[in-house]
Motif scaffolding. Structure first.
Motif, PDB file in Angstrom:
ATOM      1  N   ASN A 175     -12.113   5.539  16.449  1.00  0.00           N
ATOM      2  CA  ASN A 175     -12.896   5.997  17.603  1.00  0.00           C
ATOM      3  C   ASN A 175     -12.054   6.868  18.537  1.00  0.00           C
ATOM      4  OD1 ASN A 175     -15.258   4.728  16.813  1.00  0.00           O
ATOM      5  ND2 ASN A 175     -14.834   2.855  17.960  1.00  0.00           N
ATOM      6  N   ILE A 176     -10.783   6.502  18.715  1.00  0.00           N
ATOM      7  CA  ILE A 176      -9.886   7.298  19.556  1.00  0.00           C
ATOM      8  C   ILE A 176      -9.678   8.675  18.933  1.00  0.00           C
ATOM      9  CG2 ILE A 176      -7.495   7.519  20.355  1.00  0.00           C
ATOM     10  CD1 ILE A 176      -7.495   4.450  20.698  1.00  0.00           C
ATOM     11  N   ILE A 177      -9.418   8.706  17.630  1.00  0.00           N
ATOM     12  CA  ILE A 177      -9.206   9.981  16.927  1.00  0.00           C
ATOM     13  C   ILE A 177     -10.456  10.857  17.020  1.00  0.00           C
ATOM     14  CG2 ILE A 177      -8.835  11.029  14.658  1.00  0.00           C
ATOM     15  CD1 ILE A 177      -7.063   8.571  13.998  1.00  0.00           C
ATOM     16  N   LYS A 178     -11.612  10.233  16.857  1.00  0.00           N
ATOM     17  CA  LYS A 178     -12.873  10.976  16.945  1.00  0.00           C
ATOM     18  C   LYS A 178     -13.061  11.563  18.336  1.00  0.00           C
ATOM     19  CE  LYS A 178     -17.871  10.414  16.242  1.00  0.00           C
ATOM     20  NZ  LYS A 178     -18.948   9.441  15.889  1.00  0.00           N
ATOM     21  N   LYS A 179     -12.755  10.781  19.365  1.00  0.00           N
ATOM     22  CA  LYS A 179     -12.902  11.268  20.745  1.00  0.00           C
ATOM     23  C   LYS A 179     -11.921  12.398  21.026  1.00  0.00           C
ATOM     24  CE  LYS A 179     -15.371  10.002  23.237  1.00  0.00           C
ATOM     25  NZ  LYS A 179     -16.706  10.540  23.582  1.00  0.00           N
ATOM     26  N   LEU A 180     -10.694  12.287  20.531  1.00  0.00           N
ATOM     27  CA  LEU A 180      -9.696  13.335  20.742  1.00  0.00           C
ATOM     28  C   LEU A 180     -10.080  14.631  20.037  1.00  0.00           C
ATOM     29  CD1 LEU A 180      -6.337  11.346  20.412  1.00  0.00           C
ATOM     30  CD2 LEU A 180      -7.397  12.206  22.507  1.00  0.00           C
ATOM     31  N   ALA A 181     -10.906  14.531  19.013  1.00  0.00           N
ATOM     32  CA  ALA A 181     -11.330  15.724  18.272  1.00  0.00           C
ATOM     33  C   ALA A 181     -12.529  16.415  18.922  1.00  0.00           C
ATOM     34  CB  ALA A 181     -11.682  15.347  16.831  1.00  0.00           C
ATOM     35  N   GLU A 182     -13.163  15.772  19.879  1.00  0.00           N
ATOM     36  CA  GLU A 182     -14.342  16.360  20.531  1.00  0.00           C
ATOM     37  C   GLU A 182     -13.954  17.558  21.388  1.00  0.00           C
ATOM     38  OE1 GLU A 182     -17.065  13.895  22.659  1.00  0.00           O
ATOM     39  OE2 GLU A 182     -16.993  12.289  21.160  1.00  0.00           O
ATOM     40  N   CYS A 183     -14.876  18.508  21.466  1.00  0.00           N
ATOM     41  CA  CYS A 183     -14.668  19.696  22.288  1.00  0.00           C
ATOM     42  C   CYS A 183     -15.745  19.786  23.358  1.00  0.00           C
ATOM     43  CB  CYS A 183     -14.702  20.958  21.422  1.00  0.00           C
ATOM     44  SG  CYS A 183     -13.348  21.064  20.227  1.00  0.00           S
ATOM     45  N   ASP A 184     -15.418  20.477  24.439  1.00  0.00           N
ATOM     46  CA  ASP A 184     -16.414  20.687  25.485  1.00  0.00           C
ATOM     47  C   ASP A 184     -17.281  21.887  25.141  1.00  0.00           C
ATOM     48  OD1 ASP A 184     -14.909  22.949  26.068  1.00  0.00           O
ATOM     49  OD2 ASP A 184     -13.975  22.088  27.845  1.00  0.00           O
ATOM     50  N   GLU A 185     -18.137  22.297  26.091  1.00  0.00           N
ATOM     51  CA  GLU A 185     -19.073  23.389  25.808  1.00  0.00           C
ATOM     52  C   GLU A 185     -18.370  24.727  25.641  1.00  0.00           C
ATOM     53  OE1 GLU A 185     -19.001  22.721  30.341  1.00  0.00           O
ATOM     54  OE2 GLU A 185     -18.883  21.560  28.477  1.00  0.00           O
ATOM     55  N   HIS A 186     -17.085  24.800  26.035  1.00  0.00           N
ATOM     56  CA  HIS A 186     -16.328  26.037  25.886  1.00  0.00           C
ATOM     57  C   HIS A 186     -15.455  26.036  24.633  1.00  0.00           C
ATOM     58  CE1 HIS A 186     -17.658  27.010  29.915  1.00  0.00           C
ATOM     59  NE2 HIS A 186     -17.120  25.896  30.381  1.00  0.00           N
ATOM     60  N   GLY A 187     -15.524  24.973  23.859  1.00  0.00           N
ATOM     61  CA  GLY A 187     -14.740  24.884  22.639  1.00  0.00           C
ATOM     62  C   GLY A 187     -13.335  24.356  22.835  1.00  0.00           C
ATOM     63  N   ASN A 188     -13.030  23.914  24.057  1.00  0.00           N
ATOM     64  CA  ASN A 188     -11.715  23.333  24.326  1.00  0.00           C
ATOM     65  C   ASN A 188     -11.756  21.822  24.118  1.00  0.00           C
ATOM     66  OD1 ASN A 188     -10.682  25.888  25.250  1.00  0.00           O
ATOM     67  ND2 ASN A 188     -11.767  25.546  27.182  1.00  0.00           N
ATOM     68  N   ALA A 189     -10.590  21.218  23.923  1.00  0.00           N
ATOM     69  CA  ALA A 189     -10.531  19.770  23.728  1.00  0.00           C
ATOM     70  C   ALA A 189     -11.157  19.069  24.929  1.00  0.00           C
ATOM     71  CB  ALA A 189      -9.085  19.325  23.547  1.00  0.00           C
ATOM     72  N   LEU A 190     -12.040  18.099  24.675  1.00  0.00           N
ATOM     73  CA  LEU A 190     -12.716  17.377  25.758  1.00  0.00           C
ATOM     74  C   LEU A 190     -11.724  16.575  26.589  1.00  0.00           C
ATOM     75  CD1 LEU A 190     -15.368  16.347  27.114  1.00  0.00           C
ATOM     76  CD2 LEU A 190     -15.285  14.443  25.478  1.00  0.00           C
ATOM     77  N   ILE A 191     -10.831  15.841  25.941  1.00  0.00           N
ATOM     78  CA  ILE A 191      -9.883  14.980  26.634  1.00  0.00           C
ATOM     79  C   ILE A 191      -8.697  15.807  27.121  1.00  0.00           C
ATOM     80  CG2 ILE A 191      -8.363  12.986  26.454  1.00  0.00           C
ATOM     81  CD1 ILE A 191     -11.341  12.305  26.362  1.00  0.00           C
ATOM     82  N   ASP A 192      -8.541  15.878  28.443  1.00  0.00           N
ATOM     83  CA  ASP A 192      -7.438  16.635  29.025  1.00  0.00           C
ATOM     84  C   ASP A 192      -6.139  15.863  28.983  1.00  0.00           C
ATOM     85  OD1 ASP A 192      -8.839  19.069  30.351  1.00  0.00           O
ATOM     86  OD2 ASP A 192     -10.032  17.369  31.018  1.00  0.00           O
ATOM     87  N   LEU A 193      -6.226  14.551  29.185  1.00  0.00           N
ATOM     88  CA  LEU A 193      -5.022  13.731  29.277  1.00  0.00           C
ATOM     89  C   LEU A 193      -5.283  12.348  28.712  1.00  0.00           C
ATOM     90  CD1 LEU A 193      -2.146  13.140  30.419  1.00  0.00           C
ATOM     91  CD2 LEU A 193      -3.257  12.478  32.562  1.00  0.00           C
ATOM     92  N   VAL A 194      -4.318  11.852  27.922  1.00  0.00           N
ATOM     93  CA  VAL A 194      -4.356  10.473  27.447  1.00  0.00           C
ATOM     94  C   VAL A 194      -3.288   9.690  28.200  1.00  0.00           C
ATOM     95  CG1 VAL A 194      -4.207   8.914  25.476  1.00  0.00           C
ATOM     96  CG2 VAL A 194      -5.079  11.236  25.150  1.00  0.00           C
ATOM     97  N   LEU A 195      -3.726   8.697  28.946  1.00  0.00           N
ATOM     98  CA  LEU A 195      -2.808   7.814  29.664  1.00  0.00           C
ATOM     99  C   LEU A 195      -2.637   6.553  28.827  1.00  0.00           C
ATOM    100  CD1 LEU A 195      -1.159   6.905  32.126  1.00  0.00           C
ATOM    101  CD2 LEU A 195      -3.303   6.153  33.189  1.00  0.00           C
ATOM    102  N   VAL A 196      -1.447   6.379  28.268  1.00  0.00           N
ATOM    103  CA  VAL A 196      -1.158   5.217  27.430  1.00  0.00           C
ATOM    104  C   VAL A 196      -0.373   4.206  28.255  1.00  0.00           C
ATOM    105  CG1 VAL A 196      -0.167   4.380  25.273  1.00  0.00           C
ATOM    106  CG2 VAL A 196      -1.029   6.720  25.412  1.00  0.00           C
ATOM    107  N   LEU A 197      -0.929   3.013  28.385  1.00  0.00           N
ATOM    108  CA  LEU A 197      -0.272   1.977  29.175  1.00  0.00           C
ATOM    109  C   LEU A 197       0.437   0.985  28.253  1.00  0.00           C
ATOM    110  CD1 LEU A 197      -3.034   1.252  31.846  1.00  0.00           C
ATOM    111  CD2 LEU A 197      -1.234   2.986  31.850  1.00  0.00           C
ATOM    112  N   LEU A 198       1.672   0.668  28.594  1.00  0.00           N
ATOM    113  CA  LEU A 198       2.453  -0.318  27.867  1.00  0.00           C
ATOM    114  C   LEU A 198       2.596  -1.563  28.730  1.00  0.00           C
ATOM    115  CD1 LEU A 198       3.062   2.261  26.262  1.00  0.00           C
ATOM    116  CD2 LEU A 198       5.451   1.560  26.130  1.00  0.00           C
ATOM    117  N   ASP A 199       2.665  -2.695  28.075  1.00  0.00           N
ATOM    118  CA  ASP A 199       2.836  -3.972  28.771  1.00  0.00           C
ATOM    119  C   ASP A 199       4.318  -4.213  28.999  1.00  0.00           C
ATOM    120  OD1 ASP A 199       2.933  -6.562  29.677  1.00  0.00           O
ATOM    121  OD2 ASP A 199       1.779  -7.432  28.032  1.00  0.00           O
TER     122      ASP A 199
END
Length: 338
Positions: free
Chosen positions: A110-134
């Motif tokens: 699901n994460i990979i699929k979301k990262l592959a999505e594009c907006d209406e201009h053809g750019n990557a939808l997700i601008d930033l991935v914030l990865v939190l570590l414990d």
């Protein structure tokens, strides 16, 4: 999630400033056109990490919203990516990994699929991935798999783009040594813990670089924990917000202005390495200066033209230093170098 009723207020004030200015009509129209472009910009942030890393508490601390704790009253293995739409700021909350191989595989897809999505201009939808570590655990195997095998390989081919689109933050730094060497009265780490956390940051940086070739330096913070009737006491939250803004394209940074948490206690405690509130103000000011006035012949101090806008930005960034009073046009002019 609580609703946020402040839609486009920063842009409305920018428009009012331009309409009331003494600029020639042709220059007003240029700037108003730029403001319309800024208004249409959305920032999409994916927040992910291993189960128990504190995604919900981090979102609740940073922004004027309340999200449910992941897994409370719901089977975590059936949860998908949840969208929180705060007007121009869109948060994508991914389920935590570490609940079993089958669930992790599904969440990773699901994460990979979301990262592959594009907006209406053809750019990557997700601008930033914030990865939190414990920060309270030494076992970061699941987190390294998430970063090295799932996220970074799906952020494009360019290493710089990969580095710009991911931010790694170590949460729960207050319990990194099981609560030892944490000054609970002043809510900050003592030197022994600071050294431990600095070593952890370097260790994580090396593991990511060895696995991907991408050089990312994590930051550490604590979102705090709020049980019923207790106060949430974050640490280094302003530093985290500063780095989030720095990883955001300049034309999209105003999306944060109306959504920064207005609770003073969220921003009280941080390290002394940088004046994050001033830096954040400057980031917002740069967007107005460079993006709103792009191509227009202003002919005077742009800070004077955007006085009301400056007050709004000052109030938003002022929360980070624990006060919203007395921050107006004068401060706007001082903190900017138009």
């Amino acid at each position: 999630m609580e609703s946020v009723d402040n839609k486009n207020s920063i842009f409305k004030e920018m428009e009012e400033d331009i309409y009331s200015s003494k600029l020639p009509e042709i220059e007003k129209q240029k700037i108003l056109k730029n403001i319309l472009k800024l208004k249409e910009q959305k920032i999409n942030i994916m927040i992910t990490g291993a189960t128990g890393c504190g995604k919900s508490s981090t979102i609740n601390a940073l922004f004027n919203t309340q999200v449910a704790k992941v897994g409370v009253g719901v089977d975590p293995e059936t949860m998908e990516i949840t969208k929180y739409d705060l007007d121009n700021l869109v948060l994508w909350d991914s389920p935590g990994l570490g609940d079993g191989k089958e669930a992790d595989n599904r969440h990773s897809k699901n994460i990979i699929k979301k990262l592959a999505e594009c907006d209406e201009h053809g750019n990557a939808l997700i601008d930033l991935v914030l990865v939190l570590l414990d920060g309270s655990t030494r076992d970061l195997g699941t987190s390294y798999e998430l970063i090295n095998q799932v996220i970074i390989p799906n952020l494009g081919e360019n290493k710089k783009n990969k580095r710009d689109r991911i931010l790694v933050a170590i949460n729960q730094c207050d319990v990194a040594m099981k609560g030892r060497y944490w000054n609970f009265e002043e809510n900050k780490p003592e030197p022994t813990l600071i050294q431990f956390l600095d070593d952890k940051v370097e260790s994580v940086r090396k593991r990511i670089k060895e696995g991907t070739g991408v050089d990312i330096t994590p930051i550490y913070y604590s979102a705090g924990f709020k049980d019923q009737g207790e106060e949430q006491r974050p640490y280094n939250l302003s530093k985290l917000l500063y780095f989030i803004i720095q990883h955001t394209p300049k034309e999209k940074r105003l999306a944060y202005v109306n959504n920064i948490s207005d609770k003073d206690e969220m921003w009280k405690d941080s390290d002394d390495l940088k004046d994050y509130s001033t830096e954040i103000k400057q980031s917002f000011a740069d967007t107005v200066s460079e993006c709103a006035a792009d191509g227009a012949d202003v002919g005077e101090d742009i800070g004077k033209i955007f006085g009301k806008t400056g007050e709004t930005i000052g109030r938003a960034a002022g929360r980070i230093i624990g006060t919203v009073a007395g921050v107006g046009k004068a401060v706007w002019n001082v903190i900017t170098s138009w």
